[in-house]
Structures are given as C-alpha cells and as structure tokens.
Design an enzyme around this catalytic site. Structure first.
Site, short mmCIF file in Angstrom:
data_model
loop_
_atom_site.label_atom_id
_atom_site.label_comp_id
_atom_site.label_asym_id
_atom_site.label_seq_id
_atom_site.Cartn_x
_atom_site.Cartn_y
_atom_site.Cartn_z
N HIS A 41 -4.46 -3.63 6.06
CA HIS A 41 -4.19 -3.87 4.64
C HIS A 41 -5.52 -4.26 3.99
O HIS A 41 -5.87 -5.44 3.93
CB HIS A 41 -3.15 -4.97 4.44
CG HIS A 41 -3.08 -5.40 2.99
ND1 HIS A 41 -2.64 -4.57 2.00
CD2 HIS A 41 -3.45 -6.53 2.37
CE1 HIS A 41 -2.73 -5.18 0.83
NE2 HIS A 41 -3.23 -6.38 1.04
N ASP B 69 0.85 -1.20 0.00
CA ASP B 69 0.00 0.00 0.00
C ASP B 69 0.88 1.25 0.00
O ASP B 69 0.61 2.22 -0.70
CB ASP B 69 -0.90 0.00 1.24
CG ASP B 69 -1.63 -1.32 1.40
OD1 ASP B 69 -2.75 -1.43 0.92
OD2 ASP B 69 -1.05 -2.26 1.99
P1 NAI Z 1 -1.48 -18.48 -4.44
O1 NAI Z 1 -2.84 -19.08 -4.32
O2 NAI Z 1 -0.84 -18.39 -5.78
O3 NAI Z 1 -0.47 -19.25 -3.48
C1 NAI Z 1 -0.78 -19.55 -2.16
C2 NAI Z 1 0.05 -20.76 -1.77
O4 NAI Z 1 -0.14 -20.95 -0.37
C3 NAI Z 1 -0.38 -22.04 -2.48
O5 NAI Z 1 0.76 -22.71 -2.98
C4 NAI Z 1 -1.07 -22.83 -1.37
O6 NAI Z 1 -0.92 -24.23 -1.55
C5 NAI Z 1 -0.29 -22.33 -0.15
N1 NAI Z 1 -0.97 -22.55 1.12
C6 NAI Z 1 -2.29 -22.47 1.40
N2 NAI Z 1 -2.50 -22.78 2.69
C7 NAI Z 1 -1.30 -23.04 3.23
C8 NAI Z 1 -0.88 -23.44 4.52
N3 NAI Z 1 -1.76 -23.65 5.51
N4 NAI Z 1 0.44 -23.62 4.75
C9 NAI Z 1 1.33 -23.44 3.74
N5 NAI Z 1 0.99 -23.08 2.50
C10 NAI Z 1 -0.31 -22.88 2.25
O7 NAI Z 1 -1.63 -17.05 -3.76
P2 NAI Z 1 -0.64 -15.79 -3.89
O8 NAI Z 1 -1.07 -14.96 -5.03
O9 NAI Z 1 0.76 -16.23 -3.78
O10 NAI Z 1 -1.09 -14.96 -2.58
C11 NAI Z 1 -0.85 -15.46 -1.29
C12 NAI Z 1 -1.54 -14.60 -0.24
O11 NAI Z 1 -1.02 -13.27 -0.24
C13 NAI Z 1 -3.05 -14.44 -0.44
O12 NAI Z 1 -3.67 -14.56 0.84
C14 NAI Z 1 -3.19 -13.02 -0.94
O13 NAI Z 1 -4.46 -12.48 -0.63
C15 NAI Z 1 -2.08 -12.34 -0.16
N6 NAI Z 1 -1.63 -11.03 -0.66
C16 NAI Z 1 -1.30 -10.08 0.27
C17 NAI Z 1 -0.84 -8.84 -0.11
C18 NAI Z 1 -0.48 -7.80 0.92
O14 NAI Z 1 -0.16 -6.68 0.52
N7 NAI Z 1 -0.49 -8.08 2.22
C19 NAI Z 1 -0.71 -8.49 -1.53
C20 NAI Z 1 -1.04 -9.56 -2.44
C21 NAI Z 1 -1.50 -10.79 -2.00
#
Ligand code: NAI
Length: 325
Positions: free
Chosen positions: A187, A159
């Site tokens: 966030h 952000d």
């Molecule tokens: P993605 O769906 O591509 O990858 C998530 C990964 O986490 C997958 O490989 C999944 O198997 C794994 N996963 C799910 N539960 C798990 C657990 N209990 N233990 C270990 N691994 C687990 O998602 P992406 O795009 O990589 O995003 C990840 C997170 O980051 C989402 O929650 C998204 O909303 C968040 N995010 C946060 C931002 C921020 O500024 N704080 C910005 C962008 C995304």
C-alpha cells in the site's frame, strides 16, 4: 438475535475512526442482523476525545450496538476480539525520516501484536490500516506467534476501489460492473493496479481501453498518488474513503465474495514468487470466513517489473525493522 461480535478498533479518536465506527455500529460491516460490541483503543491523551465519539455513538441509538468500552490498554481493547481493525499509527512528523517512521510504528505494532496474541479470540481477523500498513501487519503477525499467520491482513482495498473508479470513468461504464481487478504489492505509490484480467459487464477492460501508454503513464500514477492528491485538495488525508475500504475488506472476508475477486494484503504462501510471509496485495476470493489467493494468472514482463519493484520496497521496509523482531 445472534451473539454479538467483538470489534476492536485502534485510533478510535482519529479521523478514520470517526468515519468508521458509526458504520460498524449501524451494521454496514457485518450485516443488519449482527449485534456488535465496540472495544476502542487510543492513546491516553486521546481518551477524552474517544469519550466524545462514544457519546455520539450512544446518541445514534443503534439497535445493533450492544455495548462499548474505551481504553488506552491494548490488552483490554483486544480481549476476546473477533475482529481487530488497527488504524492508530504514528504519523510522519516534520523532519522525520522514513526509517524513523518505520521504527516508531514497529514499536506500536510489536506491542499490539503481542497483546492480540495474549488475549484475542484465536480466530481473530486482523486488518491493519495504519501506515506503513503492510509492514505494520507483518510486525503484528510476527509478534503473535500463537495466532495463525493468515489472520493478519493489510488494507489494499482503498487502492483497489480507487483503481475501479478510475476504470469506470475511463470506459464510461458503471463501477459496480467491474470484476477481476486486482492490486499487487505494497500500500504505497509502488502498488501495481492490474486490469489485464478485468471485465466490465463481461467485456475486457484491457480491450476496451487498448492504451498501454495510458496504463503506464496516467492510470498507475493517478491511483498511486491519489492519497497525496487528496491531502493537497482537502488539507487532510483520506478518511471516509479509507474507512469505507476497511468496511469493504472485513465485510467481504467475513461474509464472502460469491466468487468475485477483491484485493487484500495477506501473508504470501509463495504464490507468484512472492517470498512466504511477506504481506502482499493479491487478488483473493473469500468464502466461509477464509480468503484464497487467485491462482494461475499469467504475469507478463510489464507486470513482473511492477511486482518486483513493489516487492523490493516491502523487503527494504522489512529489513528496516528486522532488529525489533
Ligand atoms: P489520525 O491522526 O486522525 O488518527 C490516528 C489516531 O490514532 C489518533 O487518535 C491517535 O491518537 C491514535 N494513535 C496513535 N498511536 C496509537 C497507538 N499506539 N495506539 C492506539 N491509538 C493510537 O489519523 P487517520 O487519518 O485516522 O489515519 C490513521 C492511519 O491510517 C494513518 O497511519 C494513515 O496513514 C493510515 N491510512 C491508511 C490507508 C490505507 O489505505 N491503508 C488510507 C488512509 C490512511
């Protein structure tokens, strides 16, 4: 050579993981003289994909990558971790209410907080990226009573970076010259990006822009809804920019900011009337591996209203998971 730093990353097979791991291994996060050990956590069904990412990491022959492991067990992934970047989270599925999402993530972060409590370095620096990031960080912190609460942070840096580049574009100045910008709160679209104190090349950003209507009706909605705009354009949520923000957050926390302000979601110490322990975006400076909330800033009526709104949202999230803690 320095002693390697153990960096645990969860969600290692996901899209942020893919944008993050190569940059950590190349030294962009902790410095070009700091070897790292990567400890990668993902779900059992994602282990094959993690192996693929590890094959690619190997094929980069990064001089700073000492070794790596993959596991589906948090207690293995967090063993002696110096840094833990918690990216993996449960995404919102079709028909899933916000309350269901909170519950599903609360379960993940209670388990991971307890594992950190049991096996991580006592100085572990934890960054929660997975959404809802502030509340997930709060849950992990409450599930790790033997670790200092200040070790748990949430990512507001994306952000912050989004706000900085909007201001650079509006003023026609370089983003690198922006200082004293901050983002208050959660966030989420309720975050309050605050440029009242910001300068660009020493000039006041507020005076340069001098348009409160633009602030309230263009700037804040643009920053707040940027994630949705990226999903709309890309068909996927922001990944490279999120990974970049995670690198910025940890690098600044570990290596310091030389007096510059950055935004981190950190447990409140009561500053600015934010209830203690609420994980809230604040302006901070970092030195010697510690962050400090910038004190003494005047909060005007507009800002107070925005801060109250984002705080109310965070408190509602906290209430939604209180039975689990
Ligand atoms: P993605 O769906 O591509 O990858 C998530 C990964 O986490 C997958 O490989 C999944 O198997 C794994 N996963 C799910 N539960 C798990 C657990 N209990 N233990 C270990 N691994 C687990 O998602 P992406 O795009 O990589 O995003 C990840 C997170 O980051 C989402 O929650 C998204 O909303 C968040 N995010 C946060 C931002 C921020 O500024 N704080 C910005 C962008 C995304």
């Amino acid at each position: 050579m320095k002693k390697p730093v153990r960096v645990a990353v969860t969600g290692a097979a996901g899209q942020i993981g893919y944008a993050l791991l190569f940059r950590i291994a190349s030294g962009e996060m902790l410095g070009k003289d700091q070897p790292v050990i990567l400890q990668l956590l993902d779900l059992p069904q994602a282990q094959k994909a993690v192996q693929g990412v590890m094959m690619e990491l190997q094929d980069c022959a990064f001089p700073l990558l000492d070794s790596m492991i993959a596991t589906d067990n948090p207690e293995v992934a967090f063993k002696d971790a110096d840094i833990a970047i918690l990216v993996g989270a449960r995404p919102r599925g079709p028909g899933m209410e916000r309350a269901d999402l909170l519950q599903a993530n609360a379960q993940i972060f209670t388990v991971q907080g307890a594992a950190l409590n049991k096996v991580a370095s006592r100085d572990v620096k934890v960054l929660v990226v997975g959404n809802p990031a502030n509340t997930n960080a709060y849950i992990a912190m409450k599930s790790a009573p033997d670790l200092p609460a200040k070790n748990f942070t949430a990512m507001l840096r994306l952000d912050h970076n989004r706000a900085a580049s909007q201001l650079a574009e509006k003023t026609g100045k370089a983003v690198r010259d922006i200082e004293k910008l901050c983002v208050w709160g959660n966030h989420s679209p309720t975050m309050y990006a605050d440029y009242r104190f910001a300068t660009i090349g020493g000039e006041s950003v507020k005076d340069l822009i001098n348009d409160q209507d633009w602030n309230a009706n263009v700037f804040l909605p643009t920053v707040g809804k940027r994630g949705a705009a990226i999903i709309e354009a890309r068909g996927l949520s922001s990944a490279a920019s999120a990974a970049n923000a995670a690198i910025d957050h940890i690098r600044d926390w570990v290596l310091g900011t030389n007096g510059k302000w950055v935004t981190m979601g950190v447990p409140s110490d009561g500053s600015y009337g934010i209830p203690a322990e609420t994980i809230f975006g604040f302006p901070v400076t970092c030195e010697n591996g510690e962050y400090k909330i910038v004190q003494g800033l005047e909060i005007d009526a507009f800002s107070q209203e925005r801060i109250d709104k984002t705080l109310a949202e965070l408190q509602a999230e906290k209430d939604g998971v209180k039975d689990l803690l």
